[in-house]
Structure formats: C-alpha cells, structure tokens
Design an enzyme around this catalytic site. Sequence first.
Site, mmCIF file in Angstrom:
data_model
loop_
_atom_site.group_PDB
_atom_site.id
_atom_site.type_symbol
_atom_site.label_atom_id
_atom_site.label_comp_id
_atom_site.label_asym_id
_atom_site.label_seq_id
_atom_site.Cartn_x
_atom_site.Cartn_y
_atom_site.Cartn_z
ATOM 1 N N ASN A 1 47.774 35.675 37.926
ATOM 2 C CA ASN A 1 47.590 34.288 38.380
ATOM 3 C C ASN A 1 48.389 33.280 37.554
ATOM 4 O O ASN A 1 48.879 32.285 38.098
ATOM 5 C CB ASN A 1 46.099 33.929 38.423
ATOM 6 C CG ASN A 1 45.442 33.977 37.076
ATOM 7 O OD1 ASN A 1 45.853 34.735 36.199
ATOM 8 N ND2 ASN A 1 44.425 33.173 36.886
ATOM 9 N N GLY B 1 41.818 39.594 32.701
ATOM 10 C CA GLY B 1 41.820 40.118 34.065
ATOM 11 C C GLY B 1 40.406 40.105 34.615
ATOM 12 O O GLY B 1 39.553 39.354 34.133
ATOM 13 N N THR C 1 36.533 41.254 35.761
ATOM 14 C CA THR C 1 35.399 41.769 35.000
ATOM 15 C C THR C 1 35.257 43.284 35.152
ATOM 16 O O THR C 1 35.002 43.993 34.170
ATOM 17 C CB THR C 1 34.121 41.024 35.434
ATOM 18 O OG1 THR C 1 34.266 39.656 35.019
ATOM 19 C CG2 THR C 1 32.879 41.605 34.789
ATOM 20 N N ALA C 2 35.463 43.811 36.367
ATOM 21 C CA ALA C 2 35.309 45.260 36.564
ATOM 22 C C ALA C 2 36.380 46.006 35.765
ATOM 23 O O ALA C 2 36.092 47.041 35.137
ATOM 24 C CB ALA C 2 35.422 45.600 38.045
ATOM 25 N N THR C 3 37.604 45.479 35.731
ATOM 26 C CA THR C 3 38.662 46.125 34.940
ATOM 27 C C THR C 3 38.327 46.010 33.455
ATOM 28 O O THR C 3 38.530 46.964 32.694
ATOM 29 C CB THR C 3 40.039 45.466 35.201
ATOM 30 O OG1 THR C 3 40.177 45.209 36.593
ATOM 31 C CG2 THR C 3 41.166 46.340 34.731
ATOM 32 N N GLU D 1 39.062 38.538 28.254
ATOM 33 C CA GLU D 1 38.962 37.254 28.966
ATOM 34 C C GLU D 1 38.850 37.608 30.442
ATOM 35 O O GLU D 1 39.834 38.033 31.050
ATOM 36 C CB GLU D 1 40.215 36.409 28.705
ATOM 37 C CG GLU D 1 40.497 36.116 27.233
ATOM 38 C CD GLU D 1 39.578 35.065 26.639
ATOM 39 O OE1 GLU D 1 38.857 34.404 27.411
ATOM 40 O OE2 GLU D 1 39.570 34.910 25.410
ATOM 41 N N CYS E 1 40.956 31.447 36.599
ATOM 42 C CA CYS E 1 39.636 31.934 36.177
ATOM 43 C C CYS E 1 38.674 30.769 35.948
ATOM 44 O O CYS E 1 37.458 30.933 36.057
ATOM 45 C CB CYS E 1 39.779 32.751 34.901
ATOM 46 S SG CYS E 1 40.681 31.860 33.616
ATOM 47 N N GLU F 1 39.843 33.244 22.058
ATOM 48 C CA GLU F 1 41.227 33.082 21.635
ATOM 49 C C GLU F 1 41.481 31.587 21.531
ATOM 50 O O GLU F 1 40.657 30.775 21.934
ATOM 51 C CB GLU F 1 42.183 33.785 22.616
ATOM 52 C CG GLU F 1 41.968 35.303 22.613
ATOM 53 C CD GLU F 1 42.979 36.113 23.422
ATOM 54 O OE1 GLU F 1 43.952 35.545 23.945
ATOM 55 O OE2 GLU F 1 42.785 37.339 23.516
HETATM 56 P P1 NAD Z 1 42.955 42.868 37.223
HETATM 57 O O1 NAD Z 1 41.775 43.136 36.367
HETATM 58 O O2 NAD Z 1 43.092 43.591 38.504
HETATM 59 O O3 NAD Z 1 44.314 43.178 36.432
HETATM 60 C C1 NAD Z 1 44.610 42.571 35.192
HETATM 61 C C2 NAD Z 1 45.591 43.452 34.437
HETATM 62 O O4 NAD Z 1 44.926 44.661 34.089
HETATM 63 C C3 NAD Z 1 46.824 43.853 35.239
HETATM 64 O O5 NAD Z 1 47.946 43.893 34.373
HETATM 65 C C4 NAD Z 1 46.465 45.249 35.713
HETATM 66 O O6 NAD Z 1 47.592 46.056 35.986
HETATM 67 C C5 NAD Z 1 45.702 45.780 34.513
HETATM 68 N N1 NAD Z 1 44.775 46.890 34.788
HETATM 69 C C6 NAD Z 1 44.159 47.197 35.959
HETATM 70 N N2 NAD Z 1 43.399 48.314 35.796
HETATM 71 C C7 NAD Z 1 43.524 48.686 34.496
HETATM 72 C C8 NAD Z 1 42.970 49.736 33.714
HETATM 73 N N3 NAD Z 1 42.142 50.655 34.243
HETATM 74 N N4 NAD Z 1 43.305 49.808 32.413
HETATM 75 C C9 NAD Z 1 44.139 48.905 31.851
HETATM 76 N N5 NAD Z 1 44.697 47.887 32.546
HETATM 77 C C10 NAD Z 1 44.388 47.780 33.855
HETATM 78 O O7 NAD Z 1 42.984 41.292 37.413
HETATM 79 P P2 NAD Z 1 43.957 40.447 38.337
HETATM 80 O O8 NAD Z 1 43.546 40.663 39.762
HETATM 81 O O9 NAD Z 1 45.368 40.703 37.920
HETATM 82 O O10 NAD Z 1 43.582 38.959 37.873
HETATM 83 C C11 NAD Z 1 42.541 38.221 38.418
HETATM 84 C C12 NAD Z 1 41.338 38.272 37.514
HETATM 85 O O11 NAD Z 1 41.669 37.834 36.211
HETATM 86 C C13 NAD Z 1 40.223 37.346 37.984
HETATM 87 O O12 NAD Z 1 38.990 38.007 37.866
HETATM 88 C C14 NAD Z 1 40.292 36.185 37.000
HETATM 89 O O13 NAD Z 1 39.097 35.474 36.840
HETATM 90 C C15 NAD Z 1 40.707 36.892 35.758
HETATM 91 N N6 NAD Z 1 41.304 35.956 34.809
HETATM 92 C C16 NAD Z 1 40.608 35.610 33.688
HETATM 93 C C17 NAD Z 1 41.144 34.684 32.797
HETATM 94 C C18 NAD Z 1 40.394 34.277 31.541
HETATM 95 O O14 NAD Z 1 41.025 33.702 30.660
HETATM 96 N N7 NAD Z 1 39.113 34.528 31.435
HETATM 97 C C19 NAD Z 1 42.389 34.116 33.053
HETATM 98 C C20 NAD Z 1 43.065 34.487 34.209
HETATM 99 C C21 NAD Z 1 42.520 35.420 35.073
#
Ligand code: NAD
Length: 483
Positions: free
Chosen positions: A150, A226, A228-230, A248, A282, A461
Amino acid sequence: MSRTMSAVRTLSNYIGGSFVPPQSSQFLDDFNPATGERIARVPRSGAADVDAAVAAARNQVSASGRAELLEKIADGIEQRAEELAQLESQDTGKPVALARSVDIPRAILNFRFFAGAVRHDQTACHEMAGALNYTLRRPLGVVGLITPWNLPLYLLTWKTAPALGMGNSVVAKPSELTPLTAQALAEIIHDAGAPRGAFNLVHGLGPEAGQALVGHPGVAAISFTGGTATGAKVAASAAPQFKKLSLELGGKNPTVVFADADFEAAIAGTVRAGFLNQGQVCLCGSRVLVERKIYERFVEALVARVRSMKIGDPGDPKTELGALISPQHRDKVEGYVRLAKQEGGAVLCGGERPSLPPPVANGAFLAPTVIAGLSPSCRTATEEIFGPVVTVHPFDSEEEAVSLANGVRYGLAASVWTTDLARAHRVAGALAAGVVWVNCWLLRDLRTPFGGVKDSGVGREGGQWSLDFFSEVRNVCVALPAP
Ligand code: NAD
C-alpha cells in the site's frame, strides 16, 4: 533511457552489491492495476536466493559514515523523485499526485530524519556506589525487512533508514505486487556508495522468499508490516529462534465525531481518513462513529462530499481516488459490500464500479462507499476491508463512543473530533489504540512512537523506538576503586 522507464522491465535481486537474476530463473508478472497492463517481470526468488543474500550481508556501514550514507540516499531519492512518483503510481494504482505529495517526500524524510537521529543518539550512564554503568549500542547483524503494497517506498524506507543507521546489514523483501520502487531504492543505495552487501533486495512471494527470510537462522531480527494473519505466521516461525520481532499489522480504526466538533473540519478529516489511497492505509478511519445529535446532518454532508470525489486516471493530477491494488482485491472489497447488504446495511453511495474511459476503462476501480444501518458488531463493521468503504454508526454518550471504538480485535489508530479539551484528553486516554489523533489524522512527527495494540501488532517503531529495535544495548559495569 533511465533504468526504470522501459515498457516491460525485468527486475533483478540485489545481492552483495550486484543485480542478479533469481536462481530459479522464474519470474512473476507485475501489473498496473489502473490499466491492467503488464509492467514488469519480478524475480520469483526462493530459499537459495535468501541464503545468498544473508551470506552476502556481512558488510556493515562503519559508525562514522552512517549518517552521511543516509543523507546521500535521501539525495538520490530526491534526484529521482518524479520518476519514483510515476513508478509508485503505476505499480499501485494510486494517484500520482498522492505519490508526489506523500509517498516520495516521506521516503526522503525517512532517510534525512534517521540521519539526524543517528547523529544525535545518546546512550545512558548510571552511577552507583562503587561503580559506573554505561550502555553501548551494537548492531544486531543481518535484519530482514518485509513490506506491503500500500505504501511501498514509504514503508521500506521507514525500516531501511534506521536499520542501516544502526549499523546492521539488510535483506529486504518487498511486496511482489509493488516491486518497482524497491528496485529503484537498491539502485539509489548502490549509487550512494553503500558497502557491498550492506543492503540486499530479494523479490518474490511471501510464502517462498518471505518465509525463507523469516526462518533463516542468520537473520537476527524481522521488521514486518502487513496483514494480521500473515503477522501471526511470521511470529510463529520467528519466535522459536528468539529473533527480535516488530509487527505492524492491520487496523479497523474509528473516527469519533462529537456533536461539539468543528463540523466542516470533521467532515474533511473523516473523508481524508476514510478514503486516502483508496482506503488502503492501515490507519484509515473505516468506522465512523457520530454523536446522534448531529448524525443525520453529518452523514448527509459526508455522502455529498464523498460523491463529489474525483475517481479515475491516477496520472491525472486532479484525481483524488485511483485504482485498488488488483482486481482480486477489488473482488474482496466488493464481497464486503454484498455482505453489508446481507447484514442489513444501506449503501448510501458508491459500492459500484465507475464507468471510466480508456486507458483506465478496465482498471480495478471502485466508487467510494458509505454504508449506514449496520450493527457495530457485525462483520462488515469489525473486519478490516482495506478499501474505499466506511460504515457510519450513531452513538449517544461518550462512554458508548469509547466502548464502540474499542469493540474490535484491532487497536492501531483512532481520530477524535471535538472542541471540548477535557473530553479530548479523556477519550484519548481511554481508547485502546497505539496512535490517537485529536482534530487531525495522519499528522506524523517521526520522533513519536508508532504501532498498534491487540491484533494490530507488537512493538513500536519511530524515533528512539526504531533505534532501539534495530540495535542491541549492552550494559558495561565498571567497578571504581574506593577513594
Ligand atoms: P500481506 O500480509 O499479504 O503481505 C505483506 C508482506 O508479507 C508482503 O511482502 C508479502 O509478500 C509478505 N508475506 C506474505 N506471506 C508471508 C509469509 N508467510 N512469510 C513472510 N512474508 C510473507 O499484506 P498486504 O496485503 O501486502 O498489505 C496490506 C496489509 O498490511 C493490511 O492488513 C494493512 O493494514 C497492513 N498494513 C499495516 C501497516 C502498519 O503500519 N500497521 C502499514 C501498512 C499496511
């Protein structure tokens, strides 16, 4: 022609100071979600590439050169700012005006800010009877940075700057959906003269390259942003190795509007919080809680403003809303609009695909959506949608507002709109969130702690918190001879 401007580019990993193909020779396709065009081929890296990157990540930046290196990287981003804004817009579908005004300036600021933070960093000294304690900061070694789609460059630089600034070497795994500006950052770091191996980039899928990085025994810490489930998967595989972890994660953030709020400012703030980056931040305020006394007037004004938002070609500087990250993600968001109707909600505006002219006629667009009439505890009102959809709910008292705001599994951010100073402080103190904004939203001072509670993550952070995360402190206790 610049390295980043050809039609379909083939990207490479950056390992040990060289741009190299993945060992598998396999590539993934990267699409512009506003046009559906294929714009790049992305290395589909695996464990062997991660092994090579971790092995190469030996050269740390010497303590004396760290702030200067961060400044040079900031200069490099600044010199390529317009190109980077275009790349970010093409890769994500976000308006280029947003990339120009937020993503790229913030990436520059991240490096300049942490250059200053590193220069001015201090450690502690504790005197006691017969001894003197002082604290040393030491790098962790190799750190893994995993980032989402994002805010690709914004978030990658938010982690890279303090990680390098504290003397670590980095292996970064950006989102496979948005690899372009990460590739450009590797070029910029290379051109800035970073030691070979101090920064490494491994592209690829999360369950392959990402998982290999998280589970690698040579990686001392993982900073992950990324879903929450990841995040739960990352924690499960990093914890048994006792890696330092910063998570995060997702949010379902309330915008709480009291009847005494500055009405126009609250409308503008609610729209910005709800729909910036197509609601894919997020921190977005996707649950709008409004005091019943002004509920009808507020919702009417909100819907009028949302209906007037200009959606379309991200390259048009007047565009306020671009495309969602992918057609698949739009399907997910549309699924929530259908669910909202099943749950008894009324779609007051949006919910449909806008009709747009070429070249964006087939892009992943969705009209900005406001939904009323839902129970605040239903799935639509409590699950993270991560799209241009807000739900509106009335409340009768301050206690009820706080209880509704806190009534979800997430706790990342909240914004509160009121002119009653005492109430502002009371409510800010009572909200279960890592970040609370009063009469504003997404106003960031990089010295402040950033992160969430509950399912929104673990750790903070920002400023000192980033320096602490990306370093190990050691206490040295020196016995002093009796006088
Ligand atoms: P995502 O969890 O699908 O992916 C995030 C990253 O993790 C990607 O680089 C992906 O390739 C990697 N990844 C996926 N599976 C993995 C695994 N098993 N092991 C290691 N890495 C893995 O998230 P997204 O769809 O890219 O982003 C959207 C999400 O991110 C939303 O839930 C959003 O709220 C969150 N987000 C949080 C913040 C924050 O600061 N809290 C900021 C931006 C986005």
